[in-house]
Design a protein around this motif. Structure first.
Motif, PDB file in Angstrom:
ATOM      1  N   ASP A   1       0.831  -1.207   0.000  1.00 24.03           N
ATOM      2  CA  ASP A   1       0.000   0.000   0.000  1.00 24.03           C
ATOM      3  C   ASP A   1       0.863   1.255   0.000  1.00 24.03           C
ATOM      4  OD1 ASP A   1      -2.283  -1.501  -0.026  1.00 24.03           O
ATOM      5  OD2 ASP A   1      -2.624  -1.375   2.151  1.00 24.03           O
ATOM      6  N   VAL A   2       1.880   1.256   0.817  1.00 17.12           N
ATOM      7  CA  VAL A   2       2.783   2.411   0.893  1.00 17.12           C
ATOM      8  C   VAL A   2       3.500   2.597  -0.437  1.00 17.12           C
ATOM      9  CG1 VAL A   2       4.842   3.360   1.993  1.00 17.12           C
ATOM     10  CG2 VAL A   2       3.107   2.217   3.376  1.00 17.12           C
ATOM     11  N   ALA A   3       3.976   1.505  -1.014  1.00 14.50           N
ATOM     12  CA  ALA A   3       4.703   1.570  -2.282  1.00 14.50           C
ATOM     13  C   ALA A   3       3.828   2.153  -3.378  1.00 14.50           C
ATOM     14  CB  ALA A   3       5.203   0.189  -2.673  1.00 14.50           C
ATOM     15  N   ARG A   4       2.561   1.740  -3.431  1.00 15.57           N
ATOM     16  CA  ARG A   4       1.648   2.250  -4.466  1.00 15.57           C
ATOM     17  C   ARG A   4       1.483   3.766  -4.348  1.00 15.57           C
ATOM     18  NH1 ARG A   4      -1.166  -2.816  -4.037  1.00 15.57           N
ATOM     19  NH2 ARG A   4      -2.348  -2.062  -2.249  1.00 15.57           N
ATOM     20  N   ASN A   5       1.371   4.242  -3.119  1.00 19.32           N
ATOM     21  CA  ASN A   5       1.217   5.679  -2.916  1.00 19.32           C
ATOM     22  C   ASN A   5       2.490   6.441  -3.268  1.00 19.32           C
ATOM     23  OD1 ASN A   5      -1.531   6.467  -1.583  1.00 19.32           O
ATOM     24  ND2 ASN A   5      -0.948   4.551  -0.601  1.00 19.32           N
ATOM     25  N   LEU A   6       3.631   5.874  -2.956  1.00 18.46           N
ATOM     26  CA  LEU A   6       4.892   6.532  -3.296  1.00 18.46           C
ATOM     27  C   LEU A   6       5.105   6.578  -4.805  1.00 18.46           C
ATOM     28  CD1 LEU A   6       7.348   5.164  -0.561  1.00 18.46           C
ATOM     29  CD2 LEU A   6       6.114   7.337  -0.617  1.00 18.46           C
ATOM     30  N   VAL A   7       4.669   5.534  -5.496  1.00 18.91           N
ATOM     31  CA  VAL A   7       4.758   5.525  -6.964  1.00 18.91           C
ATOM     32  C   VAL A   7       3.898   6.649  -7.540  1.00 18.91           C
ATOM     33  CG1 VAL A   7       4.107   4.239  -9.048  1.00 18.91           C
ATOM     34  CG2 VAL A   7       5.355   3.100  -7.212  1.00 18.91           C
ATOM     35  N   MET A   8       2.721   6.840  -7.000  1.00 20.64           N
ATOM     36  CA  MET A   8       1.837   7.912  -7.479  1.00 20.64           C
ATOM     37  C   MET A   8       2.441   9.289  -7.203  1.00 20.64           C
ATOM     38  SD  MET A   8      -0.494   6.362  -9.001  1.00 20.64           S
ATOM     39  CE  MET A   8      -1.465   7.821  -9.398  1.00 20.64           C
ATOM     40  N   VAL A   9       3.120   9.426  -6.073  1.00 21.14           N
ATOM     41  CA  VAL A   9       3.796  10.690  -5.777  1.00 21.14           C
ATOM     42  C   VAL A   9       4.840  10.986  -6.850  1.00 21.14           C
ATOM     43  CG1 VAL A   9       5.324  11.893  -4.171  1.00 21.14           C
ATOM     44  CG2 VAL A   9       3.415  10.560  -3.285  1.00 21.14           C
TER      45      VAL A   9
ATOM     46  N   TYR B   1      -1.347  12.005  -2.111  1.00 22.54           N
ATOM     47  CA  TYR B   1      -0.855  10.628  -2.004  1.00 22.54           C
ATOM     48  C   TYR B   1       0.252  10.523  -0.951  1.00 22.54           C
ATOM     49  CZ  TYR B   1      -3.434   8.782  -6.011  1.00 22.54           C
ATOM     50  OH  TYR B   1      -4.421   8.344  -6.861  1.00 22.54           O
ATOM     51  N   SER B   2       1.083  11.551  -0.874  1.00 19.94           N
ATOM     52  CA  SER B   2       2.177  11.515   0.102  1.00 19.94           C
ATOM     53  C   SER B   2       1.640  11.527   1.531  1.00 19.94           C
ATOM     54  CB  SER B   2       3.124  12.708  -0.102  1.00 19.94           C
ATOM     55  OG  SER B   2       2.567  13.921   0.385  1.00 19.94           O
ATOM     56  N   ARG B   3       0.521  12.213   1.736  1.00 19.29           N
ATOM     57  CA  ARG B   3      -0.072  12.249   3.081  1.00 19.29           C
ATOM     58  C   ARG B   3      -0.630  10.879   3.466  1.00 19.29           C
ATOM     59  NH1 ARG B   3       2.241  15.802   5.698  1.00 19.29           N
ATOM     60  NH2 ARG B   3       0.605  15.575   7.294  1.00 19.29           N
ATOM     61  N   ILE B   4      -1.149  10.156   2.481  1.00 17.99           N
ATOM     62  CA  ILE B   4      -1.640   8.804   2.753  1.00 17.99           C
ATOM     63  C   ILE B   4      -0.477   7.907   3.161  1.00 17.99           C
ATOM     64  CG2 ILE B   4      -2.734   6.765   1.746  1.00 17.99           C
ATOM     65  CD1 ILE B   4      -4.275   8.675  -0.108  1.00 17.99           C
ATOM     66  N   ALA B   5       0.608   7.980   2.371  1.00 18.52           N
ATOM     67  CA  ALA B   5       1.793   7.167   2.679  1.00 18.52           C
ATOM     68  C   ALA B   5       2.346   7.528   4.055  1.00 18.52           C
ATOM     69  CB  ALA B   5       2.863   7.387   1.603  1.00 18.52           C
ATOM     70  N   LEU B   6       2.301   8.799   4.378  1.00 19.81           N
ATOM     71  CA  LEU B   6       2.821   9.259   5.668  1.00 19.81           C
ATOM     72  C   LEU B   6       1.993   8.716   6.826  1.00 19.81           C
ATOM     73  CD1 LEU B   6       5.103  11.081   6.701  1.00 19.81           C
ATOM     74  CD2 LEU B   6       3.499  13.004   6.647  1.00 19.81           C
ATOM     75  N   ARG B   7       0.689   8.650   6.639  1.00 19.02           N
ATOM     76  CA  ARG B   7      -0.169   8.091   7.689  1.00 19.02           C
ATOM     77  C   ARG B   7       0.082   6.600   7.873  1.00 19.02           C
ATOM     78  NH1 ARG B   7      -4.186  11.493   5.378  1.00 19.02           N
ATOM     79  NH2 ARG B   7      -5.111   9.726   4.269  1.00 19.02           N
ATOM     80  N   LEU B   8       0.414   5.945   6.777  1.00 19.35           N
ATOM     81  CA  LEU B   8       0.629   4.500   6.837  1.00 19.35           C
ATOM     82  C   LEU B   8       1.992   4.123   7.411  1.00 19.35           C
ATOM     83  CD1 LEU B   8      -0.827   3.462   3.351  1.00 19.35           C
ATOM     84  CD2 LEU B   8      -1.893   3.108   5.594  1.00 19.35           C
ATOM     85  N   ALA B   9       3.013   4.935   7.119  1.00 20.73           N
ATOM     86  CA  ALA B   9       4.379   4.540   7.517  1.00 20.73           C
ATOM     87  C   ALA B   9       5.244   5.764   7.776  1.00 20.73           C
ATOM     88  CB  ALA B   9       5.003   3.668   6.427  1.00 20.73           C
ATOM     89  N   SER B  10       4.944   6.475   8.831  1.00 21.07           N
ATOM     90  CA  SER B  10       5.676   7.704   9.126  1.00 21.07           C
ATOM     91  C   SER B  10       7.093   7.452   9.638  1.00 21.07           C
ATOM     92  CB  SER B  10       4.905   8.535  10.160  1.00 21.07           C
ATOM     93  OG  SER B  10       4.770   7.802  11.369  1.00 21.07           O
TER      94      SER B  10
END
Length: 270
Positions: A15-23, A37-46
């Motif tokens: 999930d984190v990887a998918r969001n980072l790819v979109m960023v 998208y970066s905020r989603i990734a940040l919530r998942l794996a800060s």
């Protein structure tokens, strides 16, 4: 980055990887969406440095400099690296603190940067000088072996462009023209608008061909639409004339019939 994500559970890492790819895909074309998208990734794996770094760049792209600086500092604490030092200094500029950016340009961390990082730091320092109204100092800051080198590196076009722009701001037009020309030579990917700046200095005016085509198309469409309109008007007038003729003819017949009826009535009386 992959190694950092491996510390997470598999599903979460995906999930984190998918969001980072979109960023990465959106940060240039749609920075606001990349930021989301970066905020989603940040919530998942800060607690993942790569996530904090991506969040920092997304915030930087949307000019949220305080937030970007906080994320870059967090990523640097996690990794202990200095690669983010120039962009951190540029965040200070974005926050209206060029003096802090200049102070960072003199810190020992700069010596630990690779050549690309050192050039980037020089660009930031020159920008800080210009922010403080020190245009001549900015020009001197940009000078060096990297600027004079004939070898073209990924950062060459940007360095030459910054130098040409600083020269122009200082009123040194001839030198600025020369360096905009050198920028064009190095800028094979069109990262800068050096060719446009050079043309402006040479008095060349660009005409938007697409705009002209649109105008011509509209004119043609307008000219084409006039004929049917004229026909419609003419037809309406003709119909009106025909209607008038029919009315007159009907009135004449009515009058004739009335006269005949009156004669008949008179005959009966006689």
């Amino acid at each position: 980055m992959r190694q950092e994500l491996m510390s997470l559970p598999k599903t979460l890492a995906e999930d984190v990887a998918r969001n980072l790819v979109m960023v990465a895909q959106l940060i240039d074309e749609d920075p606001e969406q990349a930021y989301a998208y970066s905020r989603i990734a940040l919530r998942l794996a800060s607690r993942v440095a790569a996530v904090r770094e991506a969040a920092g760049f997304a915030a930087y792209a949307t000019q949220k400099y305080a937030e970007a600086l906080a994320e870059f500092r967090a990523a640097r604490r996690m990794t202990g690296g200095v690669e983010l030092w120039p962009v951190m200094a540029d965040c200070e500029r974005g926050l209206g603190r060029p003096e802090r950016a200049m102070a960072m340009a003199g810190e020992p961390e700069v010596q630990k940067l690779d050549k690309a990082g050192q050039v980037e730091m020089r660009l930031v320092a020159a920008g800080a000088r210009r922010d403080m109204g020190q245009i001549d100092a900015a020009i001197v800051t940009l000078q060096g072996p990297e600027l004079a080198s004939h070898a073209v590196q990924p950062w060459t076009a940007r360095l030459r462009y910054a130098y040409a722009d600083a020269l122009l701001s200082a009123g040194r037009e001839d030198e600025a023209r020369e360096w905009f020309g050198k920028t064009v030579e190095a800028d094979k990917d069109g990262m800068t608008d050096a060719s446009d700046r050079l043309a402006q200095l040479d008095g060349v005016e660009f005409v938007d061909a697409m705009a002209e085509d649109d105008t011509e198309t509209k004119d043609e469409a307008g000219a084409g639409s006039e004929a049917p309109a004229a026909v419609e008007v003419g037809t309406a007038e003709q119909l009106a004339d025909v209607a008038d003729e029919d009315t007159v003819e009907s009135d004449d017949k009515a009058d004739e019939k009335t006269a005949q009826d009156e004669k008949a009535e008179q005959g009966k009386k006689d």
